[in-house]
Design an enzyme around this catalytic site. Structure first.
Site, PDB file in Angstrom:
ATOM      1  N   LYS A 141      41.827 -27.266 -34.477  1.00  0.00           N
ATOM      2  CA  LYS A 141      41.797 -28.599 -33.873  1.00  0.00           C
ATOM      3  C   LYS A 141      40.596 -28.632 -32.950  1.00  0.00           C
ATOM      4  O   LYS A 141      40.519 -27.875 -31.982  1.00  0.00           O
ATOM      5  CB  LYS A 141      43.081 -28.865 -33.091  1.00  0.00           C
TER       6      LYS A 141
ATOM      7  N   THR B 100      53.270 -32.715 -24.784  1.00  0.00           N
ATOM      8  CA  THR B 100      53.786 -32.909 -23.416  1.00  0.00           C
ATOM      9  C   THR B 100      55.187 -33.524 -23.381  1.00  0.00           C
ATOM     10  O   THR B 100      56.061 -33.039 -22.653  1.00  0.00           O
ATOM     11  CB  THR B 100      52.826 -33.834 -22.629  1.00  0.00           C
TER      12      THR B 100
ATOM     13  N   ALA C  73      48.172 -37.207 -28.887  1.00  0.00           N
ATOM     14  CA  ALA C  73      48.013 -37.537 -27.466  1.00  0.00           C
ATOM     15  C   ALA C  73      48.563 -38.914 -27.092  1.00  0.00           C
ATOM     16  O   ALA C  73      48.345 -39.902 -27.783  1.00  0.00           O
ATOM     17  CB  ALA C  73      46.559 -37.465 -27.010  1.00  0.00           C
TER      18      ALA C  73
END
Lengths: 65, 369, 267
Positions: free
Chosen positions: C98, C208, C185
């Site tokens: 990535k 996250t 994201a």
């Protein structure tokens, strides 16, 4: 002799990468070693002798997104 | 990857069964979708969708005005040669036809260019038959370079070429490529293209993609409505446009709806389309390809063309002569490639467009060299 | 409902939730999260060893069946990203990478220009390159041409949990890219992930929001279900909400006019 490890100049005894890893108490299985901008595979650690002024990067995988 | 693979994938598709089971509710669902997939497009091309022409037309108009405003882009064709190595059963330039063959000299082309430019037309489509010995690349390049001095846009409609050849014409000043597959049905293609290089279906099919790669600003596709089963032919025309549109973002992909018109010879199309079907095809293409230019030529009657302004057409040819030359010395017009129906002059077409509340556009862009 | 498996770099993925190893309170939760979510690809980062501490090996918590996606986090130039990628491959982490190049420390926006350069180099070296980018269509096409195996547009700034703020730009990528589009994201909730999949994204990458949930194992499962639901909705062709336009004045009425005015195939 002096070598640079992870950006810091350090005094180390003469020897191979394998010996250095052992002296520092690092777990070999998680470790990636870059010696003078070249990756050294674990099988070769015992064959690579450190020289004065060498630059070593000791890296490992950590959590990241 | 080539559009050929897309066509091959439909080899086993049962169009008749699909059309037979398509119902009004399917049409409404397809019509209400924001972005149409291939299957929605086919639904709108079904016989069942003919009962929904008015709502389809309303949406087509709304999308057309949204993307193009109330404008009709004008262009004029110029045939510079009618020699042809092909034997296409439906074409007036068929090599077996005993017509006078002619190739304009550069001086004659210049004279035609002046005559056309005097009508106000700024976008030109230059055409030939397929005869590489008579119209070699050097001649075509010189022609484009010469025409570029007189017109803001020069597009070509010639035989299919290699990418490098397209690049040479692009460098000479051509900005658009029109190439009709004529018929996407391979079996019928074989039957109506009796001899000559045009018998190579695949080379022709991939030519628009080579043109897009060569960097033409606009690539225009079409099937000659009447040759193959009409609903399928329009379907593949739309899919071909979508295929290119998805891959060549820098190229404006457009489609034409050339409907069969009697040419020299006595060819009878197997699948003629009536006006109602023609309108269905036009609005279905618009719904499937909201941003694509849609060309309707002088093959269509004047009164009918005027109606199509509101239905999704965005480009008209006008004042056309479909024989070699014909503008500088109108009195000596040659055998046409096909007969035209809308015989109005440029100024009459312009007035008609304005009368519909639309702006006729002679020139919509210019290249800064 | 038939779905095609997702193929990236020659590997097939039946689960379209990709996960990350960052920010877990305890790395042992990673294995549980992978089991509960069924995620088949997970990101890891490469860092200098802290010579004073031992630390555990993150790879111990990741089953061999899960594809490792090392990232180039920390890279500020294409050259640095290339170097990190080569190290990761040499370390036996496989060919997947990535690319994440961040020069802006305020908003942590990916640097598309450096990312493209790194992609060009690494794809030539045989890497399976997944570049993390701002959703920019012409750039995505360049990445595709450069050999990227997928493109990973951000939904919102890293770690912001704000969802698909760039939805309309991502939609252009979904519509026009021929390589998989993985939304990366910003995805803060399972509903965000579902929305991305409904739009036609090929997969989402969530780190996250799972790692920092009170129960990451349960949250991993929740995201996995949301991704599957969104995918299924996409495949089922959701009904559109717009209504048919009602004719103010008919456009096609003229077709019913006197027959001889029209071309007709009927006798």
């Amino acid at each position: 002799m002096r070598v640079t490890i992870n950006g810091k100049s350090e005094q180390v005894p003469a020897g191979t990468i394998e010996q250095l890893v052992r002296q520092r108490g690092l777990k070999p299985e998680a470790l990636v070693v870059e010696h003078n901008q070249r990756i050294v595979r674990q099988a070769q650690w015992a064959q690579v002798r450190l020289q004065e002024g060498d630059i070593l990067e000791l890296l490992r995988f950590v959590g990241g997104g | 990857m080539s559009f050929y693979q897309t066509i091959a994938a439909y080899e086993v598709f049962d169009f008749d069964a699909f059309f037979a089971r398509t119902e009004g509710a399917d049409v409404v669902r397809a019509l209400n979708r924001e972005k149409l997939e291939a299957i929605d497009f086919l639904t709108l091309l079904s016989p069942a969708a003919m009962a929904f022409l008015e709502p389809m037309a309303q949406k087509s108009r709304q999308l057309t005005v949204q993307h193009f405003g109330r404008t009709i882009q004008l262009f004029i064709p110029l045939y510079i040669a009618n020699q042809c190595a092909n034997q296409c059963a439906y074409c007036g330039f068929n090599r077996a036809n005993a017509i006078q063959r002619r190739r304009l000299t550069l001086d004659e082309i210049e004279a035609e260019a002046r005559a056309i430019a005097a009508t106000g037309m700024r976008h030109l489509l230059v055409l030939t038959g397929e005869a590489r010995e008579t119209t070699p690349m050097e001649y075509l390049q010189a022609t484009v370079r010469l025409l570029k001095k007189h017109f803001a846009s020069v597009a070509i409609e010639m035989f299919p070429m290699q990418e490098a050849e397209y690049r040479r014409l692009k460098e000479a000043g051509a900005d658009g490529l029109t190439l009709y597959q004529e018929v996407y049905d391979r079996e019928i293609y074989r039957k109506v293209h009796l001899a000559g290089p045009k018998t190579d279906y695949r080379f022709r099919l991939d030519a628009p993609e080579r043109g897009a790669r060569a960097g033409f600003r606009a690539v225009n596709l079409g099937a000659l409505i009447g040759l193959g089963e009409k609903r399928r032919e329009v379907f593949f025309t739309g899919l071909h446009a979508r295929y290119l549109d998805d891959r060549y973002l820098a190229t404006e992909i457009g489609v034409s709806l050339p409907r069969f018109n009697p040419a020299e010879g006595d060819f009878q199309p197997r699948f003629p389309a009536d006006d109602r079907e023609f309108v269905q095809f036009l609005v279905a293409l618009r719904l499937f390809l909201p941003r694509a230019a849609i060309t309707v030529s002088t093959r269509e009657r004047a009164a009918f063309r005027d109606r199509l302004i509101h239905l999704g057409a965005t480009r008209f040819s006008a004042g056309s002569c479909t024989g070699v030359g014909g503008y500088a010395q109108p009195e000596r017009r040659e055998t046409p490639q096909f007969e035209i129906s809308d015989t109005r002059g440029v100024d009459q077409v312009v007035r008609a467009i304005a009368a519909q509340g639309y702006q006729p556009v002679y020139k919509d862009w210019d290249r800064i060299a | 409902m038939n779905d095609e498996v997702l193929i990236i770099g020659g590997r097939t993925f039946s689960n379209r939730l990709f996960t990350g190893t960052g920010k877990f309170a305890d790395n042992r939760l990673i294995a549980g999260m992978l089991a509960s979510s069924g995620s088949q690809m997970i990101t890891v980062a490469l860092r200098r060893v802290d010579l004073s501490a031992g630390g555990d090996n993150i790879l111990d918590h990741i089953p061999k069946t899960v594809t490792l996606l090392p990232n180039t986090s920390g890279a500020r130039t294409a050259g640095e990203a290339v170097r990190i990628a080569r190290i990761a491959r040499e370390a036996g982490c496989g060919d997947f990478i990535k690319i994440e190049v961040i020069t802006d420390t305020k908003y942590l926006m990916p640097d598309n220009y450096e990312t493209l350069q790194a992609t060009e180099i690494l794809a030539k070296e045989g890497f399976v390159v997944l570049p993390y980018v701002l959703p920019d269509l012409p750039l995505a096409k360049r990445l595709e041409n450069a050999g990227a195996a997928a493109v990973m547009p951000l939904g919102a700034p890293i770690g912001s949990n704000r969802g698909l703020e760039t939805a309309s730009l991502i939609a252009l990528l979904v519509e026009n890219c021929h390589v998989p589009v993985v939304v990366d994201a910003g995805i803060g909730r399972p509903s965000h992930a579902a929305a991305a999949m409904e739009m036609g994204a090929d997969a989402v990458l969530v780190n996250t929001a799972i790692a920092t949930a009170q129960d990451p194992v349960a949250m991993g499962r929740a995201f996995s279900l949301a991704v599957a639901a969104g995918r299924m909705a996409f495949l089922a062709h959701m009904a559109e909400t717009s209504a048919l336009a009602r004719a103010s004045s008919p456009l096609t009425g003229f077709l019913n006019a006197v027959e001889n005015e029209c071309h007709s195939t009927r006798p």
